[in-house]
Structures are given as structure tokens and as C-alpha cells.
Design an enzyme around this catalytic site. Structure first.
Site, PDB file in Angstrom:
ATOM      1  N   HIS A 174       0.857  -1.155  -0.018  1.00  0.00           N
ATOM      2  CA  HIS A 174      -0.003  -0.012   0.019  1.00  0.00           C
ATOM      3  C   HIS A 174       0.687   1.331  -0.110  1.00  0.00           C
ATOM      4  O   HIS A 174       1.555   1.487   1.178  1.00  0.00           O
ATOM      5  CB  HIS A 174      -1.043  -0.004   1.276  1.00  0.00           C
ATOM      6  CG  HIS A 174      -1.885   1.171   1.177  1.00  0.00           C
ATOM      7  ND1 HIS A 174      -3.254   0.963   1.476  1.00  0.00           N
ATOM      8  CD2 HIS A 174      -1.655   2.485   1.090  1.00  0.00           C
ATOM      9  CE1 HIS A 174      -3.827   2.238   1.308  1.00  0.00           C
ATOM     10  NE2 HIS A 174      -2.700   3.122   1.208  1.00  0.00           N
ATOM     11  N   HIS A 230       1.649   5.397  -1.594  1.00  0.00           N
ATOM     12  CA  HIS A 230       1.204   6.604  -2.453  1.00  0.00           C
ATOM     13  C   HIS A 230       2.406   7.240  -3.204  1.00  0.00           C
ATOM     14  O   HIS A 230       3.253   7.498  -2.292  1.00  0.00           O
ATOM     15  CB  HIS A 230       0.388   7.682  -1.569  1.00  0.00           C
ATOM     16  CG  HIS A 230      -0.808   7.068  -1.191  1.00  0.00           C
ATOM     17  ND1 HIS A 230      -2.021   7.339  -1.525  1.00  0.00           N
ATOM     18  CD2 HIS A 230      -1.212   6.453   0.023  1.00  0.00           C
ATOM     19  CE1 HIS A 230      -2.935   6.794  -0.924  1.00  0.00           C
ATOM     20  NE2 HIS A 230      -2.388   6.180  -0.012  1.00  0.00           N
ATOM     21  N   LYS A 266      -9.635  -0.072  -6.109  1.00  0.00           N
ATOM     22  CA  LYS A 266      -9.352   0.857  -4.640  1.00  0.00           C
ATOM     23  C   LYS A 266     -10.752   1.207  -4.317  1.00  0.00           C
ATOM     24  O   LYS A 266     -11.203   2.113  -4.849  1.00  0.00           O
ATOM     25  CB  LYS A 266      -8.254   1.807  -4.522  1.00  0.00           C
ATOM     26  CG  LYS A 266      -8.175   2.600  -3.214  1.00  0.00           C
ATOM     27  CD  LYS A 266      -7.755   1.789  -2.092  1.00  0.00           C
ATOM     28  CE  LYS A 266      -7.971   2.182  -0.726  1.00  0.00           C
ATOM     29  NZ  LYS A 266      -6.771   3.002  -0.615  1.00  0.00           N
ATOM     30  N   HIS A 288     -10.666   1.322   1.523  1.00  0.00           N
ATOM     31  CA  HIS A 288     -10.393   2.249   2.725  1.00  0.00           C
ATOM     32  C   HIS A 288     -11.578   2.233   3.537  1.00  0.00           C
ATOM     33  O   HIS A 288     -12.466   2.757   3.405  1.00  0.00           O
ATOM     34  CB  HIS A 288     -10.372   3.957   2.333  1.00  0.00           C
ATOM     35  CG  HIS A 288     -10.024   5.001   3.192  1.00  0.00           C
ATOM     36  ND1 HIS A 288      -8.625   5.345   3.517  1.00  0.00           N
ATOM     37  CD2 HIS A 288     -10.641   5.227   4.188  1.00  0.00           C
ATOM     38  CE1 HIS A 288      -8.620   6.422   4.452  1.00  0.00           C
ATOM     39  NE2 HIS A 288     -10.049   6.220   5.053  1.00  0.00           N
ATOM     40  N   HIS A 292      -4.870  -0.527   5.702  1.00  0.00           N
ATOM     41  CA  HIS A 292      -4.337   0.083   6.931  1.00  0.00           C
ATOM     42  C   HIS A 292      -5.106   0.327   8.191  1.00  0.00           C
ATOM     43  O   HIS A 292      -5.703   1.136   8.514  1.00  0.00           O
ATOM     44  CB  HIS A 292      -3.912   1.762   6.801  1.00  0.00           C
ATOM     45  CG  HIS A 292      -4.813   2.377   5.881  1.00  0.00           C
ATOM     46  ND1 HIS A 292      -6.332   2.548   6.015  1.00  0.00           N
ATOM     47  CD2 HIS A 292      -4.892   3.121   4.444  1.00  0.00           C
ATOM     48  CE1 HIS A 292      -7.039   3.040   4.958  1.00  0.00           C
ATOM     49  NE2 HIS A 292      -6.069   3.303   4.107  1.00  0.00           N
ATOM     50  N   ASP A 352       1.508   2.710   3.530  1.00  0.00           N
ATOM     51  CA  ASP A 352       0.465   3.864   3.298  1.00  0.00           C
ATOM     52  C   ASP A 352       1.519   5.269   3.348  1.00  0.00           C
ATOM     53  O   ASP A 352       1.005   6.178   3.667  1.00  0.00           O
ATOM     54  CB  ASP A 352      -0.713   3.787   4.398  1.00  0.00           C
ATOM     55  CG  ASP A 352      -1.607   4.994   4.110  1.00  0.00           C
ATOM     56  OD1 ASP A 352      -1.639   5.442   2.680  1.00  0.00           O
ATOM     57  OD2 ASP A 352      -2.590   5.386   4.779  1.00  0.00           O
TER      58      ASP A 352
HETATM   59  O1  DOR Z   1      -3.400   9.478   5.610  1.00  0.00           O
HETATM   60  C1  DOR Z   1      -3.847   9.186   4.415  1.00  0.00           C
HETATM   61  N1  DOR Z   1      -3.178   9.711   3.299  1.00  0.00           N
HETATM   62  N2  DOR Z   1      -4.592   8.474   4.222  1.00  0.00           N
HETATM   63  C2  DOR Z   1      -5.406   8.293   3.049  1.00  0.00           C
HETATM   64  O2  DOR Z   1      -6.162   7.322   2.823  1.00  0.00           O
HETATM   65  C3  DOR Z   1      -4.703   8.863   1.854  1.00  0.00           C
HETATM   66  C4  DOR Z   1      -3.449   9.263   2.036  1.00  0.00           C
HETATM   67  C5  DOR Z   1      -2.971  10.193   1.031  1.00  0.00           C
HETATM   68  O3  DOR Z   1      -3.190  10.057  -0.137  1.00  0.00           O
HETATM   69  O4  DOR Z   1      -2.544  11.272   1.354  1.00  0.00           O
HETATM   70 ZN    ZN Z   2      -3.525   5.078   1.514  1.00  0.00          ZN
END
Ligand code: DOR
Ligand code: ZN
Length: 353
Positions: free
Chosen positions: A16, A18, A102, A139, A177, A250
Site C-alpha cells: 500500500h 502513494h 480501490k 479504505h 491500513h 501507506d
Molecule cells: O493519511 C492518508 N493519506 N490516508 C489516506 O487514506 C490517503 C493518504 C494520501 O493520499 O495522502
Molecule cells: Zn493510503
């Protein structure tokens, strides 16, 4: 208990992550590529990755942004909307490079405005996913303003996830998460088709880290940090050896100004020392022997992918964490900025800055 000076693991993956896009992508991808062979890449770009074509183009941008010589492999995901068609799901499966879809409840988190407002709208897509065995990555928080932010995950299980799993008795689901004892229980007592990712920050911090001595915007993420008993429950769940719990950082970078703001956004950038942070959490909990399976075996086994063949060694030597890192024209504040993490990945060449 005496700790080993080094531990060697099968090379791990991040289930997971980003990575963002453009200059931000170029700034952060190296940190993950150094430690992880593969990563499930989240589709919540400003213009979300809603189609296989977009996922393919995004995948190309990620591959081009990798440091020279890196073999890092992005495992792509699609962003589910009220309008995702069953054909789009079938195309995603046929692509071979999309590994999940997702579900962001609309409004739940960063770039979730295009997310699902009503799951019934997504029924045909979910049916196709069930038939194709393409996992739904969830999520898991309700957005009902009446529900306290600390209860949103537990309420999601009751109102959304449990009913969904009954309606789709073969749908494969990753509860992303997880942060609560409720979620940990739901997963470890659940069926084989249900798995979960756990972040390093939810294993290391409770909600005091957000609010004691001031407001700590770099500890703000969603789902928000919870009470100590929940942190302990996550550790205990992993301690059972459940093979459906696996590593998902995450890691979610935001520019410093967007975090240190009157309305700071959610996301913690842990990728700079991701494995070191997990090693610290596992060592503190007396379960370093569980780290390799959690980081390197359970994820590929559940997704039906081969385990990696390489290895990675962690040394019990502190890694200093910089105050800030370059982030395009901006700066990025990593987790533990200005401090240190108790372990070091030995083969961490190509680190940012
Ligand atoms: O803390 C987070 N940041 N939780 C999420 O679900 C998305 C993520 C983000 O893309 O910044
Ligand atoms: Zn995330």
C-alpha cells in the site's frame, strides 16, 4: 531478550503506497525502490486512475521515474467510482498489470471526491471483480458526519464491510491500513479471502503522538491514530502469525506547507525509513522473528504472486532522519524528521538526498 545485530530477510514488498505524480513522484519513488521490489500503487491522484489506460500511462511514468538500474515494479490499481463499468474491470484483469481496485468512500480522505457515494452503484463492477478474482482494496472508514472520527473504522465494518462480504461471498478483499482492535479481530477471525495491511506508524504510535504537548501535523493520517489498546491489538494480531496480515506503509507524501497548515492534510511519509520503522516496532514488541513473513511472504502469497528471490539486511544501527527532503519545488518532512530510527537497511544505496 537479546536482539540480533543483523537480520536478513527475503526482499520485501510494500502492499500500500502513494507515489503521487510529476516532480513529487520523481522525488519519492527512489526511497521505496531501494527497499522494496514491488509496491501496490494507490490510484488517488488529483485526476484519479479510473481506467486501465490511465493506469498504464501512470505505470510508465513510475517506471521512467525510477533511479537508474532499479528493478522496482509498480503493481497498479484502479480507482472505483459510482460509474466503473464491469467491462472496465475485465479490461483491468486482462491487462496483467492491475492487481486491485480501490474503494474510497467519497470524502473519506485525500483525493477521494470521485470515490463511491453509494456502493449499490458499483454493484456490476463488484460482480465482475468477484468473478475475475480481482481484489477490492478498501479504505475502511464511514464518512457519516454523525460518527466520531475515532469510531469510523469500527462503524465501517458493521455498516459496510460485513454486509458487502455477505453480498459477495467470494470477493477477495484487503482491508487497508487497519488501526483498531475491531478491524484486527474482524480480519484474523475472517475467511481466507480477507486480508489486511498494517502501517508502521500505526504500530509505533498511539493518538497521544498527535495531540500531547501540541498538535503534531506530521502525525496526522487517515485513519487517524487510535488509543494505545488498539495499537497493542494490531501488534498482537501480527504476533499470532496470521498469514493474511502484511506490510503496507501507506507512505503518503505531502508538501510541508500542506501539512503545517490551519487545515493540514492527512498522510505520513514513512518511505524514507520504512523497513527500519517496522523493524523497530517488531523488535520493541519482541517479535522480530515475525518480520520476514509479514514483510516478504504473506503479501505475495495472498495476491498469488511469486515471493521475491533477493534479500535485504537490516543492521541494529541507528539511521539518522533528515529534517526535510526535497520534494519538487517544495520540501517534504519525513517521519521522525531530525531524529533517528533504531535500524538501518544495509544495502540502501540510491536513497534520496
Ligand atoms: O493519511 C492518508 N493519506 N490516508 C489516506 O487514506 C490517503 C493518504 C494520501 O493520499 O495522502
Ligand atoms: Zn493510503
Amino acid at each position: 531478550m537479546t536482539l540480533p545485530d543483523t537480520i536478513t530477510l527475503t526482499r520485501p514488498d510494500d502492499w500500500h503506497l502513494h507515489l503521487r505524480d510529476g516532480p513529487a513522484l520523481a522525488a519519492v519513488v527512489g526511497a521505496s525502490a531501494v527497499q522494496f521490489e514491488r509496491a501496490i500503487v494507490m490510484p488517488n491522484l488529483r485526476s484519479p486512475v479510473t481506467t486501465t489506460d490511465r493506469a498504464e500511462a501512470y505505470r510508465e511514468r513510475i517506471l521512467s521515474a525510477r533511479p537508474d538500474g532499479s528493478a522496482f515494479s509498480p503493481l497498479m490499481t484502479l480507482y472505483l467510482t459510482d460509474r466503473t463499468a464491469a467491462d472496465e474491470i475485465r479490461a483491468a484483469c486482462a491487462s496483467g498489470f492491475i492487481h486491485g481496485v480501490k474503494l474510497y468512500p467519497a470524502g473519506a480522505t485525500t483525493n477521494s471526491d470521485a470515490g463511491v457515494t453509494d456502493l449499490r452503484q458499483a454493484w456490476p463492477a463488484l460482480e465482475a471483480m468477484q468473478a475475475e478474482r480481482l481484489p477490492l482494496l478498501v479504505h475502511g472508514e464511514v464518512t457519516d458526519p454523525e460518527v466520531d472520527v475515532f469510531d469510523r473504522e469500527a462503524v465501517f465494518i458493521e455498516r459496510v464491510l460485513a454486509p458487502l462480504m455477505n453480498d459477495f461471498p467470494e470477493l477477495r478483499v484487503v482491508f487497508e491500513h487497519i488501526t483498531t482492535a475491531d478491524a484486527a479481530d474482524f480480519v484474523i477471525t475472517g475467511p481466507e479471502r480477507l486480508a489486511a495491511t498494517v502501517t508502521a506508524h500505526h504500530l509505533l504510535l498511539n493518538r497521544n503522538a498527535l495531540l500531547v504537548g501540541g498538535v503534531w501535523p506530521h502525525h496526522y493520517c487517515l485513519p487517524v491514530l487510535k488509543r494505545e489498546r488498539h495499537r497493542q491489538a494490531l501488534l498482537a494480531a501480527i504476533g499470532t502469525g496470521c498469514n493474511r496480515l502484511f506490510l503496507g506503509t501507506d507512505s503518503a507524501p505531502h508538501p510541508r506547507g500542506a501539512k503545517e497548515s490551519a487545515c493540514g492534510c492527512a498522510g505520513i511519509f514513512t518511505a524514507y525509513t520504512a523497513l527500519e520503522l517496522y523493524a523497530e516496532a517488531f523488535a520493541e514488541a519482541g517479535m522480530l522473528d515475525r518480520l520476514e513473513a509479514f514483510a516478504s511472504h504473506h503479501g505475495p502469497d495472498w495476491y498469488g504472486l511469486p515471493r521475491n528471490v533477493g534479500t535485504l539486511t537490516l543492521e541494529r544501527q541507528p539511521t539518522p532522519v533528515p529534517e526535510a527532503l526535497p520534494f519538487g519545488n517544495d520540501t517534504l518532512v519525513p517521519f521522525r524528521a531530525g531524529g533517528e530510527v533504531a535500524w538501518t537497511v544495509r544495502n540502501a544505496t540510491g536513497r534520496m538526498a
